[in-house]
Design an enzyme around this catalytic site. Structure first.
Site, PDB file in Angstrom:
ATOM      1  N   ARG A  81      52.567  45.682   4.524  1.00 56.57           N
ATOM      2  CA  ARG A  81      51.340  45.537   5.312  1.00 56.57           C
ATOM      3  C   ARG A  81      51.644  44.547   6.428  1.00 56.57           C
ATOM      4  NH1 ARG A  81      49.706  44.905  -0.181  1.00 56.57           N
ATOM      5  NH2 ARG A  81      48.335  46.577  -0.928  1.00 56.57           N
ATOM      6  N   LYS A 108      47.831  41.740  -1.395  1.00 53.00           N
ATOM      7  CA  LYS A 108      46.411  41.513  -1.641  1.00 53.00           C
ATOM      8  C   LYS A 108      46.229  40.783  -2.960  1.00 53.00           C
ATOM      9  CE  LYS A 108      44.527  45.384   0.986  1.00 53.00           C
ATOM     10  NZ  LYS A 108      43.729  46.618   0.944  1.00 53.00           N
ATOM     11  N   HIS A 118      50.376  50.232   9.872  1.00 56.01           N
ATOM     12  CA  HIS A 118      50.092  50.917   8.607  1.00 56.01           C
ATOM     13  C   HIS A 118      50.658  52.341   8.593  1.00 56.01           C
ATOM     14  CE1 HIS A 118      48.120  49.245   5.162  1.00 56.01           C
ATOM     15  NE2 HIS A 118      47.582  50.404   4.843  1.00 56.01           N
ATOM     16  N   ARG A 168      53.888  52.094   6.931  1.00 58.22           N
ATOM     17  CA  ARG A 168      53.716  51.946   5.471  1.00 58.22           C
ATOM     18  C   ARG A 168      53.427  53.319   4.856  1.00 58.22           C
ATOM     19  NH1 ARG A 168      52.236  48.329   1.276  1.00 58.22           N
ATOM     20  NH2 ARG A 168      50.314  48.841   0.160  1.00 58.22           N
ATOM     21  N   HIS A 177      50.299  48.470  -5.091  1.00 61.60           N
ATOM     22  CA  HIS A 177      48.986  49.010  -5.449  1.00 61.60           C
ATOM     23  C   HIS A 177      48.648  48.643  -6.894  1.00 61.60           C
ATOM     24  CE1 HIS A 177      49.209  52.472  -2.268  1.00 61.60           C
ATOM     25  NE2 HIS A 177      48.786  51.332  -1.753  1.00 61.60           N
ATOM     26  N   TYR A 191      49.379  59.818  -1.435  1.00 61.65           N
ATOM     27  CA  TYR A 191      50.581  60.206  -0.701  1.00 61.65           C
ATOM     28  C   TYR A 191      51.194  61.503  -1.229  1.00 61.65           C
ATOM     29  CZ  TYR A 191      50.137  55.610   1.327  1.00 61.65           C
ATOM     30  OH  TYR A 191      49.648  54.516   1.996  1.00 61.65           O
TER      31      TYR A 191
END
Length: 288
Positions: free
Chosen positions: A142, A166, A236, A239, A262, A271
């Protein structure tokens, strides 16, 4: 009155939940906007915030043409805040309990083909641009993770980078030989930036003034490189491309989940849909 409870809630999100600063700022903006609204309709205490008040707020958001995604996020911010207020017994009831989230149309993320990635990298990039592009794509970072990489977090001999994602979660991501070469070349130029400005920095990516680069700096660079192949892209996009190319080449979904950081595999599964769509597109282009 309301501001005091927002401050307490944000402190809880930072200290106890460990949310990233960008996420906390998003909560701050959403909740402050809601408080501005309730003040505008002369509501001064929690007891006066009814479900009808929330409905008026949502109507205002729609009247101002906020996208369903933005409305959904603002609802989530309110729900989180009122849930915390209820648990701590600051309010007797939660007026957000029966609010319905707007239906969001899931859009497949845009990705570049490997040919398009190579096309950009075959252009005349300076060492700074190349290192940023290579590392974003090679590690699926990110933009916030990239700008916050510090020198001790990247090991070019072992070919890995440690980043903080995150929720302040750390993960280690391997990087390829091409990215390693690009970063090594950039590090030599980085030293010149520091010498020229008679300064020091612990951050990997700095600008020519020796200052840590910003998210906006990276967006400008990636947009410029996308324009060179007539594509509108963002950090992004790289990514998304990283994840899609891994799955297309047989990587395990759980491995990709770990590499992307994630927490839920369902996020990564998006994806697989991108890969299937691209496979269909190629098939039908050949069999027209």
């Amino acid at each position: 009155m309301f501001i005091h409870y927002i401050a307490q809630y944000l402190e809880y999100l930072e200290i106890e939940r460990g949310l990233a600063q960008n996420t906390i700022e998003a909560y701050r903006r959403d909740l402050s906007y809601f408080i501005e609204f309730v003040n505008s309709i002369d509501i001064q205490c929690f007891e006066d915030i009814e479900r009808s008040s929330i409905n008026l707020y949502l109507k205002k958001l729609r009247d101002k043409n906020y996208s369903p995604t933005s409305v959904s996020r603002k609802i989530a911010s309110l729900r989180g805040w009122f849930s915390w207020l209820s648990i701590n017994e600051y309010v007797k009831r939660d007026p957000t309990l029966s609010i319905e989230q707007p239906k969001l149309q899931k859009k497949l993320p845009k990705v570049l083909t490997i040919k398009e990635i190579d096309s950009i990298l075959n252009k005349h990039l300076d060492v700074f641009e190349r290192a940023i592009f290579e590392l974003l794509y090679a590690a699926g970072l990110r933009v916030s993770e990239l700008v916050n990489i510090k020198l001790p977090n990247i090991d070019l001999r072992s070919d890995f980078v440690r980043c903080v994602g995150k929720g302040s979660k750390e993960r280690i991501v391997p990087i390829g030989h091409r990215a390693q070469i690009a970063v090594n070349k950039y590090l030599k130029e980085r030293e010149l930036y520091l010498l020229k400005n008679k300064t020091t920095s612990n951050y990997l990516f700095i600008n020519q003034k020796g200052k840590k680069i910003t998210r906006q700096d990276v967006y400008v660079i990636i947009q410029k490189l996308g324009n060179s192949i007539d594509k509108h892209i963002s950090p992004h996009t790289l990514r998304h491309s990283f994840a899609t190319h891994l799955l297309e080449n047989g990587a395990d979904l759980r491995v990709v989940q770990e590499l992307l950081g994630h927490s839920d595999v369902s996020t990564t599964q998006l994806y697989t849909h991108v890969s299937k769509k691209r496979l269909k597109d190629v098939y039908f282009s050949i069999n027209k």
